[in-house]
Design an enzyme around this catalytic site. Sequence first.
Site, PDB file in Angstrom:
ATOM      1  N   TRP A 100      17.527  53.772  38.452  1.00  0.00           N
ATOM      2  CA  TRP A 100      16.414  54.298  39.265  1.00  0.00           C
ATOM      3  C   TRP A 100      15.931  55.626  38.704  1.00  0.00           C
ATOM      4  O   TRP A 100      14.729  55.878  38.632  1.00  0.00           O
ATOM      5  CB  TRP A 100      16.815  54.424  40.732  1.00  0.00           C
ATOM      6  CG  TRP A 100      17.140  53.108  41.358  1.00  0.00           C
ATOM      7  CD1 TRP A 100      18.326  52.737  41.922  1.00  0.00           C
ATOM      8  CD2 TRP A 100      16.278  51.954  41.479  1.00  0.00           C
ATOM      9  NE1 TRP A 100      18.240  51.448  42.381  1.00  0.00           N
ATOM     10  CE2 TRP A 100      17.007  50.942  42.125  1.00  0.00           C
ATOM     11  CE3 TRP A 100      14.957  51.694  41.100  1.00  0.00           C
ATOM     12  CZ2 TRP A 100      16.473  49.684  42.405  1.00  0.00           C
ATOM     13  CZ3 TRP A 100      14.418  50.439  41.373  1.00  0.00           C
ATOM     14  CH2 TRP A 100      15.173  49.457  42.015  1.00  0.00           C
ATOM     15  N   ASP A 167      15.055  61.574  44.908  1.00  0.00           N
ATOM     16  CA  ASP A 167      15.005  60.194  45.391  1.00  0.00           C
ATOM     17  C   ASP A 167      16.246  59.985  46.260  1.00  0.00           C
ATOM     18  O   ASP A 167      17.365  59.915  45.759  1.00  0.00           O
ATOM     19  CB  ASP A 167      15.007  59.240  44.188  1.00  0.00           C
ATOM     20  CG  ASP A 167      15.050  57.772  44.604  1.00  0.00           C
ATOM     21  OD1 ASP A 167      15.081  57.481  45.810  1.00  0.00           O
ATOM     22  OD2 ASP A 167      15.058  56.912  43.695  1.00  0.00           O
ATOM     23  N   LYS A 191      17.057  50.808  52.732  1.00  0.00           N
ATOM     24  CA  LYS A 191      18.506  50.906  52.542  1.00  0.00           C
ATOM     25  C   LYS A 191      19.153  51.463  53.816  1.00  0.00           C
ATOM     26  O   LYS A 191      20.097  50.907  54.323  1.00  0.00           O
ATOM     27  CB  LYS A 191      18.843  51.817  51.354  1.00  0.00           C
ATOM     28  CG  LYS A 191      18.097  51.505  50.055  1.00  0.00           C
ATOM     29  CD  LYS A 191      18.656  50.349  49.313  1.00  0.00           C
ATOM     30  CE  LYS A 191      17.938  49.884  48.051  1.00  0.00           C
ATOM     31  NZ  LYS A 191      17.136  50.771  47.262  1.00  0.00           N
TER      32      LYS A 191
HETATM   33  C1  LIG Z   1      16.276  50.672  45.994  1.00  0.00           C
HETATM   34  C2  LIG Z   1      16.025  51.954  45.312  1.00  0.00           C
HETATM   35  C3  LIG Z   1      14.783  52.255  44.728  1.00  0.00           C
HETATM   36  C4  LIG Z   1      13.641  51.281  44.698  1.00  0.00           C
HETATM   37  O1  LIG Z   1      13.024  51.237  45.916  1.00  0.00           O
HETATM   38  P1  LIG Z   1      11.705  50.371  46.161  1.00  0.00           P
HETATM   39  O2  LIG Z   1      11.377  50.762  47.560  1.00  0.00           O
HETATM   40  O3  LIG Z   1      12.095  48.940  45.999  1.00  0.00           O
HETATM   41  O4  LIG Z   1      10.691  50.776  45.179  1.00  0.00           O
HETATM   42  C5  LIG Z   1      14.623  53.499  44.141  1.00  0.00           C
HETATM   43  N1  LIG Z   1      15.613  54.388  44.117  1.00  0.00           N
HETATM   44  C6  LIG Z   1      16.824  54.139  44.662  1.00  0.00           C
HETATM   45  C7  LIG Z   1      17.894  55.174  44.603  1.00  0.00           C
HETATM   46  C8  LIG Z   1      17.065  52.912  45.275  1.00  0.00           C
HETATM   47  O5  LIG Z   1      18.263  52.653  45.811  1.00  0.00           O
END
Ligand SMILES: *Cc1c(COP(=O)(O)O)cnc(C)c1O
Length: 355
Positions: A100, A167, A191
């Site tokens: 990511w 993030d 999540k």
């Molecule tokens: C799942 C995830 C993403 C991607 O998220 P989307 O909403 O599918 O774009 C990005 N960063 C992390 C840390 C993730 O766990």
Amino acid sequence: MKHNFGAGPGILPHEVLKQAAEAVINFNGTGLSLLEISHRSPEFEAVLDEALKLVRELFEVPEGYSILFLQGGASTQFALAPYNLLPEGGKAAYLETGVWANKALKEAKYFGETIVVATSKESNFSYIPKDFEIPKDAAYFHITSNNTIYGTQLHKFFKSPIPVVCDMSSDIFSRKVNVADFGLVYAGAQKNMGPAGVTLVIVKDDLLGKTNRKIPSMFNYQTQIEGGSMYNTPPVFAIYVSMLTLNWLKAKGGVEAIEKENDAKAKALYTEIDRNPLFKGVCVPEDRSHMNVCFVVQNPEHEKPFLKYCDEKGIVGLKGHRSVGGFRASIYNALPITSVHVLIDAMQEFQEKNK
Ligand SMILES: *Cc1c(COP(=O)(O)O)cnc(C)c1O
């Protein structure tokens, strides 16, 4: 009842699902579905207001920060962060701690120069790099607080001379965080906060409007702030279910209370992984995630039978990401500690059967 260890979209509280299902048929006794009312109706505006209020309260978002509910997932924020914060001709610093983080870096390259301050790629991201310098002349420093795929987590944030962009997709609302330490926080909801379809963005207002770029309206945080997350039709259902989930969290005692539970779940599971001779963890212990617990079998022949054994016990979503293999037990906020104990029991029974 299944024990849902899936990595994402992840488990949601059962009572939230029941309330959400009811709202799809008859929202708050209006005789209409939540899905067929105007997003400008007083009924939905109350939902959005409540959701924003809960984020500010539970995450202790200080004055001077705006909260947005946007679409496009965390992956869109990979691009919007540099679009909005990286000036023409400027550079941005990234900590490479997994797939990511790498995807975020890739998007920043569309907007300017990037610097990777450190990486743990050489060890398949099994730890968080700690010895590095954050360049003072970069516009921001981007980090990933929890590396969902590899099972590592930043347990301490770095002191940074420049704004930190984080993030937090897979550990938002799982632990207390000092928002004032960040310039921008974003998280896909699916999540730990709600269903897929909405992304939470928390941005420090005084960082905006300094890039000299022309930013199209939908991609411009400023437009979205002015529009109150309603510049266009917002993802009404995802916002509603996030609001319910945050209310559930508040009723449980908020972030501090859930952090204690999350710590207890993680401790119990890692203790068993370290004790059980059939299994081993994949990350450096000090960087182990309290959200995604990654582990493997010592004997590869045990992998499939263990998954099957778990499946029979209603333990689902345990298969590890293809880039790590083995197992990944995601123990997000909504997963009760009883489910963790069911998994631990399964590991112990499996050990007995394979003596
Ligand atoms: C799942 C995830 C993403 C991607 O998220 P989307 O909403 O599918 O774009 C990005 N960063 C992390 C840390 C993730 O766990």
